[in-house]
Write an enzyme that holds these catalytic residues in place. Structure first.
Site, PDB file in Angstrom:
ATOM      1  N   THR B 184      21.153  47.687  27.766  1.00  0.00           N
ATOM      2  CA  THR B 184      19.756  47.236  27.816  1.00  0.00           C
ATOM      3  C   THR B 184      19.663  45.726  27.655  1.00  0.00           C
ATOM      4  OG1 THR B 184      19.578  47.525  25.428  1.00  0.00           O
ATOM      5  CG2 THR B 184      18.900  49.393  26.786  1.00  0.00           C
ATOM      6  N   SER B 199      24.376  49.872  24.526  1.00  0.00           N
ATOM      7  CA  SER B 199      23.495  50.575  23.599  1.00  0.00           C
ATOM      8  C   SER B 199      24.201  51.874  23.191  1.00  0.00           C
ATOM      9  CB  SER B 199      22.159  50.870  24.285  1.00  0.00           C
ATOM     10  OG  SER B 199      22.358  51.779  25.362  1.00  0.00           O
ATOM     11  N   GLY B 200      23.533  52.697  22.404  1.00  0.00           N
ATOM     12  CA  GLY B 200      24.128  53.983  22.027  1.00  0.00           C
ATOM     13  C   GLY B 200      24.495  54.074  20.560  1.00  0.00           C
ATOM     14  N   GLY B 201      24.061  53.113  19.746  1.00  0.00           N
ATOM     15  CA  GLY B 201      24.416  53.140  18.328  1.00  0.00           C
ATOM     16  C   GLY B 201      23.793  54.307  17.572  1.00  0.00           C
ATOM     17  N   ASN B 268      23.664  49.803  13.584  1.00  0.00           N
ATOM     18  CA  ASN B 268      23.898  50.772  12.508  1.00  0.00           C
ATOM     19  C   ASN B 268      25.071  51.692  12.851  1.00  0.00           C
ATOM     20  OD1 ASN B 268      21.879  51.751  14.644  1.00  0.00           O
ATOM     21  ND2 ASN B 268      22.665  53.657  13.735  1.00  0.00           N
ATOM     22  N   ASP B 311      19.198  52.946   9.470  1.00  0.00           N
ATOM     23  CA  ASP B 311      19.150  52.485  10.866  1.00  0.00           C
ATOM     24  C   ASP B 311      18.883  50.989  10.914  1.00  0.00           C
ATOM     25  OD1 ASP B 311      17.186  53.432  13.851  1.00  0.00           O
ATOM     26  OD2 ASP B 311      19.151  52.487  13.628  1.00  0.00           O
ATOM     27  N   ASP B 313      20.145  48.072  12.074  1.00  0.00           N
ATOM     28  CA  ASP B 313      21.061  47.363  12.970  1.00  0.00           C
ATOM     29  C   ASP B 313      21.195  45.906  12.538  1.00  0.00           C
ATOM     30  OD1 ASP B 313      20.875  48.914  16.132  1.00  0.00           O
ATOM     31  OD2 ASP B 313      19.833  49.628  14.346  1.00  0.00           O
ATOM     32  N   ARG B 338      17.189  43.361   9.991  1.00  0.00           N
ATOM     33  CA  ARG B 338      16.374  44.576  10.024  1.00  0.00           C
ATOM     34  C   ARG B 338      16.200  45.172   8.638  1.00  0.00           C
ATOM     35  NH1 ARG B 338      17.034  48.352  15.187  1.00  0.00           N
ATOM     36  NH2 ARG B 338      16.286  50.287  14.276  1.00  0.00           N
ATOM     37  N   TRP B 474       6.237  44.356  20.496  1.00  0.00           N
ATOM     38  CA  TRP B 474       7.639  44.073  20.188  1.00  0.00           C
ATOM     39  C   TRP B 474       7.935  42.690  20.746  1.00  0.00           C
ATOM     40  CZ3 TRP B 474      11.542  47.591  18.261  1.00  0.00           C
ATOM     41  CH2 TRP B 474      11.002  48.813  17.826  1.00  0.00           C
TER      42      TRP B 474
END
Lengths: 279, 543
Positions: B184, B199-201, B268, B311, B313, B338, B474
């Site tokens: 992304t 991505s995919g964490g 994360n 979560d 990150d 975060r 965002w």
């Protein structure tokens, strides 16, 4: 006396032309007949094997997706479609149809292409040697100075990697021998401005206020329309108009073959495995 | 043709030749100059914006001076570009020599940056079969190298396009396909190497950062973020859990050319809310890694949230600043994380210098100890749900922060919001997220976004600008040398405030929730501010 001679000559010419037309029609209908026999078998195979889930029109249903109009499926190559039909997609519930054999699967792919609005190119034999055609394409000052195929070549012309999809060999040859001069997007334009500048290139986009021209070095020039003194349109495509003279018949067949082969390959959507080397 | 006209043409022709030769040389010179500028020069970014963050420092600080606090109230829309098939744009445009490059959902566009006319469009279908963030087909933008443009696709392909035409030069799948990987982000280009992450964490992939040769597309190195068996930190990853540890690299990093060090954050660990199968600190998740960009070798790391269960990150931009800090000039790294703390590190050594809480009601830690380690409370996900602050969307997130050389303040958007987090053991599966298990909104408090102005010298906030809105924005932040802060507010407006006081000076209602960060550039001496909003790209300029 003279008139009679002219009338006789005209009749001969008309007769000869008429016979040629008839001959072409016969020839065309014969190959159409051969073609449509294959089409009927392809249609029958599709209806027997695929329509149950994908619909007779390929537009999908509860059990299976739309394979006729979904862009990501239309964009797959013939080889990729063949692979999917042969192996199935277990995780999605599509069975394997490898038992039909490669001949019948070819017909299925061809029929699907008809549903997708792309005519049958699976069974067309290449008219020449694709490898030799590649050498012609990439020869110095040749097609690749403007066009790209499979990631190599120029930026002024279109990317021709998939150009041959849905086009017959004859149509491709005609496009090379007789560039389409009716589309002014491809005309070399010369623009003179009140500031004394001269720009030469292709107009990429324009509106009431701005003309954007890309010159042969790749730069884009945004020219305010109110500053333009004159635009000279060369009147024809920037593509050379004499390829039918520059290339022999056999070279032309090779070049067309290269374009057809490229459209069938799956090279651009990479399935090269990435390296699992762990550092 | 008269003699005089003929002479003029000759002169013009010679000039055109000289200009075109010069232009080619100039573009190379501009690139070299841009590469030099990309470091720590106080002037910051000028007419071009050459990468996702504008330059390598991540400061998003522009040296352009045409738009000022005095005239910004006159700013008006210059043009809008509509992308036809994007979901939501998260792109920061790249502008070079008057051409703007943006990405939508697997598509790339080149636009005339002065009036938004489209020069070319590279189209590619969105991918089926993706999950989680990648299934939204979002894309944060391009990298450039000479006449080549680089972008990621939703299914983690790296594309190299010809920037003059949009034609595809090569396409490399850089993560295993038909898995939970996706992409992304925007690639970062350094020294002819293209850096890409995934991505995919939250989906149980093994995170990595990879470098590809800008010309050939061959992989140069790959750095896994989760250690394999026998490697340092592998005690957190028993059995084959390292293959599903998360720690993905889904935001562009920053780079210091003098130190030749690349700074890249990790996500994360997986699964998010159940840490039982990953004992210990879970290196190198929720961390910033300092790497050698030529080899991928790790120089140092700092972990913001060891054994993360929130979560949290660590992929927020690691902004590189040089300033007087505690009495002497220092090379720092500043990051609003975060987890609710804004950190200052020494970016040469990775030494922790300070952490300052920036959200109310933070309950997962009572503070950060002198070594930089959080002091945990007993607030963590549970079977019946636990209210955790900050919640799953973080105290801040990927939206861009900015550091202003003009004020010496670090600006970022905070989100004061808690969520109820549930822990339920799950097994990893391809095609499924891997949170173990989920979270819900705080039933009692909606949450609020706040634009923060942090003073690194005093560790205090010079001002805060609470946002009235629906917390659906965002959007990130941009600063300029004239003392302005631009940001996307929480009610669809692009807004400009005075950087010293936070006083709002101008806004424009785009009418769509903003999921992107503003940038600024100039063409022919005219400065523009641009931001993506919804699926449109808006550009603004003075009359």
């Amino acid at each position: 006396m003279r008139y009679r001679w002219i009338v006789a000559a005209t009749c001969c010419i008309v007769w000869a032309v008429g016979m040629t037309i008839v001959h072409h029609q016969v020839h065309a209908s014969q190959s159409a007949a051969a073609g449509s026999a294959a089409e009927s078998e392809g249609t029958a195979l599709f209806n027997q094997n695929c329509a149950v889930c994908h619909g007779a029109d390929g537009r999908g249903g509860e059990r299976a997706p739309d394979i006729a109009s979904r862009p990501d499926i239309v964009a797959l190559s013939d080889a990729q479609l063949t692979g999917i039909i042969t192996k199935g997609i277990m995780s999605a519930g599509m069975p394997s149809f490898g038992h039909l054999g490669s001949g019948k699967i070819q017909l299925l792919v061809a029929h699907l292409r008809v549903l997708q609005g792309i005519s049958n190119t699976v069974n067309s034999p290449l008219p020449g040697n694709a490898q030799a055609g590649k050498a012609i394409f990439f020869a110095n000052g040749s097609c690749s100075s403007c066009h790209t195929v499979d990631g190599s070549g120029g930026f002024l012309g279109n990317d021709l990697s998939k150009y041959a999809r849905g086009r017959t060999a004859a149509a491709i040859e005609a496009a090379i021998a007789h560039p389409d001069n009716s589309n002014s997007s491809w005309h070399l334009m010369t623009i003179r401005t009140s500031a004394g500048a001269i720009y030469r290139g292709l107009i990429r986009t324009q509106d009431n206020f701005t003309v954007i021209l890309q010159s042969k070095d790749g730069s884009f020039h945004a020219i305010p329309r109110r500053s333009i003194l004159g635009i000279t349109d060369s009147g024809r495509s920037i593509m050379p108009q004499n390829y039918s003279e520059k290339l022999t018949g056999s070279q032309m067949n090779d070049l067309v073959s290269y374009l057809m082969k490229s459209a069938r390959s799956i090279k651009l959507i990479s399935d090269q495995p990435y390296s699992r080397t762990v550092r | 043709m008269g003699k005089r006209v003929r002479w003029r043409l000759v002169v013009v022709a010679i000039l055109m030749c000289a200009v075109s030769v010069g232009a080619q040389g100039a573009s190379v010179a501009a690139l070299t100059a841009a590469a030099k500028h990309a470091g720590n020069l106080p002037g910051g970014i000028m007419g071009n914006w050459l990468s996702y963050n504008g330059d390598y420092s991540g400061r998003r600080y522009s040296g352009l001076v045409q738009i000022t606090p005095g005239n910004v109230h006159q700013l008006r829309a210059a043009w809008v570009f509509h992308t036809h098939n994007a979901g939501v744009l998260e792109v920061t445009p790249v502008v070079r020599n008057g051409i703007m490059y943006i990405t939508a959902s697997n598509d790339a566009y080149a636009l005339d940056a002065a009036d938004g006319l489209m020069l070319w469009h590279h189209s590619r279908p969105i991918s089926a079969g993706l999950i989680d963030d990648a299934s939204n087909h979002i894309n944060r933008g391009v990298g450039l190298w000479g006449n080549r443009l680089y972008m990621e696709t939703d299914n983690a392909h790296l594309l190299c396009l010809d920037a003059r035409s949009g034609h595809l030069i090569w396409d490399v799948a850089y993560a295993p396909q038909d898995t939970n990987y996706g992409a992304t982000s925007a690639p970062l280009v350094i020294h002819g190497k293209v850096l890409v992450g995934t991505s995919g964490g939250d989906d149980g992939v093994r995170g990595f950062l990879a470098a590809y040769d800008a010309i050939t597309g061959k992989q140069i190195w790959r750095r896994w973020t989760i250690p394999g068996p026998g490697e340092f930190g592998s005690s957190s990853w028993p059995g084959d859990s390292y293959l599903h540890g998360g720690g993905t690299t889904w935001m562009p990093g920053t780079y210091d050319p003098e130190l030749n060090t690349l700074y890249w954050g990790t996500s994360n660990p997986s699964p998010d809310f159940d840490g039982d199968g990953r004992p210990g600190d879970d290196l190198y998740t929720a961390s910033v890694l300092a790497l050698d960009p030529d080899t991928g070798k790790l120089k140092w790391y700092f972990q913001f949230t060891p054994h993360d269960l929130g979560d949290y990150d660590g992929v927020e931009t690691p902004v590189l600043i040089d300033r007087i800090y505690q009495g002497r000039l220092r090379k720092l790294l500043i990051e609003a994380n975060r987890n609710g703390f804004v950190y200052i590190l020494d970016r040469v050594t990775g030494k922790f210098l300070s952490a300052t809480k920036f959200v109310k009601g933070l309950n997962w830690a009572s503070g950060i100890d002198p070594s930089g380690r959080p002091i945990l409370t007993n607030v963590k996900p549970s079977a019946n749900g636990t209210l955790v602050c900050p919640g799953i969307n973080g105290a801040t997130n990927w939206y861009a922060p900015s550091y202003s050389e003009a004020t010496g303040l670090f600006y970022f958007i905070a989100l004061n919001q808690c969520t109820v987090n549930y822990k339920k053991p799950e097994n990893f599966a391809v095609g499924r997220e891997y949170y173990a298990s989920n979270s819900r909104r705080d039933p009692f408090h909606k949450g609020q976004k706040v634009l923060m102005a942090f003073n690194p010298a005093t560790h205090q906030f010079a001002w805060e600008y609470p946002q009235i809105g629906n917390t659906h924005s965002w959007a990130g932040v941009l600063t300029t040398k004239t003392g302005l802060v631009f940001f996307g507010d929480d009610a669809t407006s692009l807004e400009a405030v005075d950087a010293s006081t936070g006083k709002s000076l101008w806004h424009f209602r785009t009418g769509q929730n903003i999921h992107a960060s503003p940038m600024t550039y100039s063409v022919d001496g005219k400065q523009y501010v641009a931001i993506a909003s919804g699926d449109d790209l808006f550009a603004f300029t003075l009359p």
